[in-house]
Enzyme design. Sequence first.
Site, mmCIF file in Angstrom:
data_model
loop_
_atom_site.group_PDB
_atom_site.id
_atom_site.type_symbol
_atom_site.label_atom_id
_atom_site.label_comp_id
_atom_site.label_asym_id
_atom_site.label_seq_id
_atom_site.Cartn_x
_atom_site.Cartn_y
_atom_site.Cartn_z
ATOM 1 N N LYS A 42 75.371 76.856 -21.214
ATOM 2 C CA LYS A 42 74.838 78.051 -21.254
ATOM 3 C C LYS A 42 74.658 78.879 -20.002
ATOM 4 C CE LYS A 42 69.991 78.387 -21.319
ATOM 5 N NZ LYS A 42 69.234 79.229 -20.498
ATOM 6 N N ASP A 339 66.273 71.285 -15.271
ATOM 7 C CA ASP A 339 65.719 71.614 -16.554
ATOM 8 C C ASP A 339 65.755 70.209 -17.214
ATOM 9 O OD1 ASP A 339 65.792 74.478 -16.141
ATOM 10 O OD2 ASP A 339 68.019 74.500 -16.815
ATOM 11 N N ARG A 370 56.065 74.554 -16.607
ATOM 12 C CA ARG A 370 56.547 73.292 -17.349
ATOM 13 C C ARG A 370 55.773 71.959 -16.631
ATOM 14 N NH1 ARG A 370 63.118 74.827 -17.706
ATOM 15 N NH2 ARG A 370 62.716 76.182 -19.658
ATOM 16 N N ARG A 412 63.108 73.307 -23.166
ATOM 17 C CA ARG A 412 63.226 72.066 -22.277
ATOM 18 C C ARG A 412 62.075 71.168 -22.550
ATOM 19 N NH1 ARG A 412 68.418 73.042 -21.194
ATOM 20 N NH2 ARG A 412 68.826 74.952 -20.199
HETATM 21 O O1 LIG Z 1 71.088 79.750 -12.476
HETATM 22 C C1 LIG Z 1 70.711 79.359 -13.759
HETATM 23 O O2 LIG Z 1 71.729 79.392 -14.570
HETATM 24 C C2 LIG Z 1 69.744 78.735 -13.838
HETATM 25 C C3 LIG Z 1 68.859 78.100 -12.959
HETATM 26 C C4 LIG Z 1 67.662 77.337 -12.992
HETATM 27 O O3 LIG Z 1 66.788 78.218 -12.694
HETATM 28 P P1 LIG Z 1 66.165 78.607 -11.351
HETATM 29 O O4 LIG Z 1 67.208 79.200 -10.531
HETATM 30 O O5 LIG Z 1 65.187 79.981 -11.446
HETATM 31 O O6 LIG Z 1 65.518 77.431 -10.668
HETATM 32 C C5 LIG Z 1 67.616 76.848 -14.476
HETATM 33 O O7 LIG Z 1 66.229 76.388 -14.564
HETATM 34 C C6 LIG Z 1 67.920 77.739 -15.362
HETATM 35 O O8 LIG Z 1 67.915 77.155 -16.775
HETATM 36 C C7 LIG Z 1 69.375 78.381 -15.357
HETATM 37 C C1 LIG Z 2 64.744 78.414 -17.557
HETATM 38 C C2 LIG Z 2 65.976 78.405 -18.166
HETATM 39 O O1 LIG Z 2 66.732 79.441 -18.302
HETATM 40 P P1 LIG Z 2 66.613 80.847 -17.796
HETATM 41 O O2 LIG Z 2 66.042 80.793 -16.334
HETATM 42 O O3 LIG Z 2 68.003 81.530 -17.733
HETATM 43 O O4 LIG Z 2 65.390 81.563 -18.704
HETATM 44 C C3 LIG Z 2 66.329 77.267 -19.016
HETATM 45 O O5 LIG Z 2 67.462 77.419 -19.764
HETATM 46 O O6 LIG Z 2 65.666 76.128 -18.918
#
Ligand SMILES: O=C(O)C1=C[C@@H](OP(=O)(O)O)[C@@H](O)[C@H](O)C1
Ligand SMILES: C=C(OP(=O)(O)O)C(=O)O
Length: 455
Positions: A42, A339, A370, A412
């Site tokens: 994703k 995550d 979370r 998650r």
């Molecule tokens: O950059 C990204 O694609 C993501 C970074 C993470 O968030 P943070 O950068 O806010 O920690 C992650 O938790 C999220 O699912 C996706």
């Molecule tokens: C927090 C997530 O994604 P985003 O920050 O893009 O909403 C996730 O995929 O767990």
Amino acid sequence: MSNIPSTQLFPSRTHPSDRIRLCGVQDQPGFGPLTAVPHPDKAISQRATIVAAAGHGVSRLSNLADCRDLLRNLDCLADLGVNIRPIGDDAVEIQGQGPEAVTSTSLTVDVDNSATTARLLTAMVAASDADVTITGNTALRRRPMAEVVGPLHALGADIVDIGPNGHLPIQVRGRPLPGGSARIDVHSAQPVSAALLAAALAQGPSVIHRRVAARDHTERLLRWVGVEVEETPLTLHVQPRAWGPLSLRIPGDPSGAAFLAAVHLASAHRERPLVLREVCINSRRTGFFRILRSMGAEVDFSAVDHDTPEELANITIRAADQLRGVHIDDPELVQSAIDELPMIAALATLANGETRIGQASELRGKDTDRIVTTVELLRQFGVQARPTMDGLHVRPTPIQAPAILQLPRDHRVIFAGIVLTVLTGGYGELHGLEAVATSYPNAINELRRWVVVEE
Ligand SMILES: O=C(O)C1=C[C@@H](OP(=O)(O)O)[C@@H](O)[C@H](O)C1
Ligand SMILES: C=C(OP(=O)(O)O)C(=O)O
């Protein structure tokens, strides 16, 4: 090319039921490894579409994540006037014309649940000629944006309005960005990615200072299209330049792979090895697998040939006789498993000692807090778990599934709830599953390898 609504992609996409009943262990006659292919990533899908739109020429992206966040991401780009054309069930052509081709004014773009899209689009719009308000759903409107807006201001962005407490909605008035020096004060990867994209689209060079080296998909994609991004552990130097089209097959999602691995290790079939095919093994995403190793499981990566900015491997997992409790508080390790921490907490209930997770306050700013929702989930199973300021502690406890497991609207944490249910033998009703579609709509179908699922 013509703009398309997301409904034209993924015709056979699963729409997960909100409620299911798990009815015990699935029959798995035979020996030898089980194999599975996790869904496409994703985070990389969402970045690739935006890098393609901000570049020049026709990009081709295939094996896109079929999740809700990515569909919304495509719709938002289409709303901004970017031409997107499906060229197969899971592939698109994106006509990149540079951000300056986006000229809409008084437009509101709703990214729904995706913080990644909100934060990267903010950077792209900041370098356009458009005047756009970016908003999201109720959960996203509670998540921090100030940490993204500050560094973008430092690079010259004109973000004229930001919602209460530094949250969405924000109004971005695009203009040529001079570039400059920006500092990110949180561990999160997204403000760094947003600043990087803005720096790549700016008129002069930039330097970005970060606190932690977290996931670097944006760096890799920008280098792949020819932008100079030089890196030391805590700084990124960017020389802007216009870039051409991108041709990319999105690699398998390490977070999806982690879900399959966690279900397997929780299941009655854990005696058999599990092989997860063609997974992105970027070390800034694979902390879950390193933590599994330190808990005692065997994890092997076997490299696979690829033509992407990310390394791919087949991952083989073998269960340990007994998992060990672990202490996780190295900020880089935490970010590389951010995550997956709710699932680590679920597996920790099997271990022979306490597991402590710290340096993870980023977890408080996700779809839910979370730390709170993971502890509440564990307690529904009778686990002795307690929240701390920046993480949680889990004591190994004999656990029992509730007759009805009520899940929060957070994919998650739902994955962790599924792992716990499988761990207790795979019986019970699960309510509130719909949010799995945020990242992994097919997760419930995948589960059928290990447990009997009735919808
Ligand atoms: O950059 C990204 O694609 C993501 C970074 C993470 O968030 P943070 O950068 O806010 O920690 C992650 O938790 C999220 O699912 C996706
Ligand atoms: C927090 C997530 O994604 P985003 O920050 O893009 O909403 C996730 O995929 O767990």
